[in-house]
Design an enzyme around this catalytic site. Structure first.
Site, PDB file in Angstrom:
ATOM      1  CE  LYS A  21       1.546 -11.976  -7.097  1.00  0.00           C
ATOM      2  NZ  LYS A  21       1.191 -12.258  -8.517  1.00  0.00           N
ATOM      3  CE1 TYR A  60       3.271 -17.343  -9.016  1.00  0.00           C
ATOM      4  CE2 TYR A  60       5.240 -15.985  -9.123  1.00  0.00           C
ATOM      5  CZ  TYR A  60       3.914 -16.156  -8.762  1.00  0.00           C
ATOM      6  OH  TYR A  60       3.235 -15.121  -8.148  1.00  0.00           O
ATOM      7  CG  ASN A  66      -1.560 -10.297  -9.912  1.00  0.00           C
ATOM      8  OD1 ASN A  66      -0.576 -10.415  -9.188  1.00  0.00           O
ATOM      9  ND2 ASN A  66      -2.055 -11.295 -10.612  1.00  0.00           N
ATOM     10  CG  HIS A 115       0.658 -16.492  -4.479  1.00  0.00           C
ATOM     11  ND1 HIS A 115       0.450 -17.198  -5.638  1.00  0.00           N
ATOM     12  CD2 HIS A 115       0.627 -17.416  -3.471  1.00  0.00           C
ATOM     13  CE1 HIS A 115       0.322 -18.491  -5.348  1.00  0.00           C
ATOM     14  NE2 HIS A 115       0.427 -18.642  -4.042  1.00  0.00           N
ATOM     15  CD  GLU A 171       1.075 -21.877  -3.164  1.00  0.00           C
ATOM     16  OE1 GLU A 171       0.279 -21.153  -2.525  1.00  0.00           O
ATOM     17  OE2 GLU A 171       1.052 -22.005  -4.402  1.00  0.00           O
TER      18      GLU A 171
HETATM   19  N1  UDP Z   1       1.008 -13.987 -14.637  1.00  0.00           N
HETATM   20  C1  UDP Z   1       1.498 -13.152 -15.636  1.00  0.00           C
HETATM   21  N2  UDP Z   1       0.959 -13.248 -16.899  1.00  0.00           N
HETATM   22  C2  UDP Z   1      -0.032 -14.130 -17.197  1.00  0.00           C
HETATM   23  C3  UDP Z   1      -0.516 -14.983 -16.175  1.00  0.00           C
HETATM   24  C4  UDP Z   1       0.024 -14.892 -14.898  1.00  0.00           C
HETATM   25  O1  UDP Z   1       2.392 -12.351 -15.389  1.00  0.00           O
HETATM   26  O2  UDP Z   1      -0.474 -14.189 -18.361  1.00  0.00           O
HETATM   27  C5  UDP Z   1       1.562 -13.876 -13.283  1.00  0.00           C
HETATM   28  C6  UDP Z   1       0.625 -13.094 -12.329  1.00  0.00           C
HETATM   29  O3  UDP Z   1       1.429 -12.317 -11.459  1.00  0.00           O
HETATM   30  C7  UDP Z   1      -0.070 -14.212 -11.597  1.00  0.00           C
HETATM   31  C8  UDP Z   1       1.053 -15.241 -11.470  1.00  0.00           C
HETATM   32  O4  UDP Z   1       1.739 -15.159 -12.712  1.00  0.00           O
HETATM   33  O5  UDP Z   1      -0.571 -13.787 -10.339  1.00  0.00           O
HETATM   34  C9  UDP Z   1       0.589 -16.665 -11.227  1.00  0.00           C
HETATM   35  O6  UDP Z   1      -0.279 -17.051 -12.259  1.00  0.00           O
HETATM   36  P1  UDP Z   1      -1.584 -17.916 -11.943  1.00  0.00           P
HETATM   37  O7  UDP Z   1      -2.152 -18.358 -13.258  1.00  0.00           O
HETATM   38  O8  UDP Z   1      -1.265 -18.973 -10.938  1.00  0.00           O
HETATM   39  O9  UDP Z   1      -2.594 -16.803 -11.352  1.00  0.00           O
HETATM   40  P2  UDP Z   1      -3.102 -16.507  -9.863  1.00  0.00           P
HETATM   41  O10 UDP Z   1      -3.254 -17.833  -9.170  1.00  0.00           O
HETATM   42  O11 UDP Z   1      -2.075 -15.619  -9.195  1.00  0.00           O
HETATM   43  O12 UDP Z   1      -4.415 -15.788 -10.051  1.00  0.00           O
HETATM   44 MG    MG Z   2      -1.881 -19.391  -8.988  1.00  0.00          MG
END
Ligand code: UDP
Ligand code: MG
Length: 154
Positions: A10, A50, A113, A116, A127
């Protein structure tokens, strides 16, 4: 099963100068890099990528944060690569992610974080198609396989 999965490094990772360090963790683990490139994300691709978050209050700032710089997209390959990479990635929120995971070791944020990673075979396929053209993913054949796995594991 030999699987391919998508990882995005990211913008926070790019800005913090951690691109090489994160790629190195996947390389050292023994995942093979079958594809890798830099690209600038836009509204359209992020709304698709997303889609499960489009209605969330944080969607706007998430999208902005993903467009701040180019990202690095990687296709990683290995036996059970999808779950292996998710385990290496750790929980979404870096503050809760276990030490030893990428998010646990490199971030303090629920959004900024680092990576992805695809979460299932279905999303990995979708993806990879979203971020790579077929010719950008390379057939590595048996490269390094005898050192990475026992004969009955592949
Ligand atoms: N995200 C965020 N706030 C939240 C949850 C998710 O900004 O409360 C963002 C974060 O960058 C995350 C991405 O949205 O990595 C995708 O969310 P997902 O639930 O798919 O988490 P991941 O698969 O990345 O762990
Ligand atoms: Mg995810």
């Amino acid at each position: 099963m030999l699987e391919k999965t998508l990882v995005l490094l990211k913008p926070c990772t790019f800005e913090r100068g951690l691109i090489g360090e994160i790629i190195n963790r996947f390389e050292k683990k023994g995942l093979r890099i079958a594809g890798m490139k830099m690209l600038q994300l836009d509204d359209e691709i992020l709304a698709e990528h997303y889609a499960h978050l489009v209605g969330k209050p944080f969607f706007g700032i998430l999208k902005e944060s993903m467009m701040r710089t180019p990202v690095v997209a990687m296709c990683l390959e290995g036996v059970d690569a999808i779950s292996v990479v998710r385990t290496m990635t750790g929980s979404t929120n870096g503050r809760n992610a276990d030490p030893g995971t990428i998010r646990g070791d490199y971030c303090m944020s629920n959004q900024q974080n680092i990576v992805h990673a695809s979460d299932s075979p279905e999303s990995a396929q979708a993806e990879l198609n979203r971020f790579f053209r077929p010719e950008e993913i390379f057939d590595l054949g048996s490269l390094n396989m005898p050192r990475l796995y026992a004969l009955d594991e592949v």
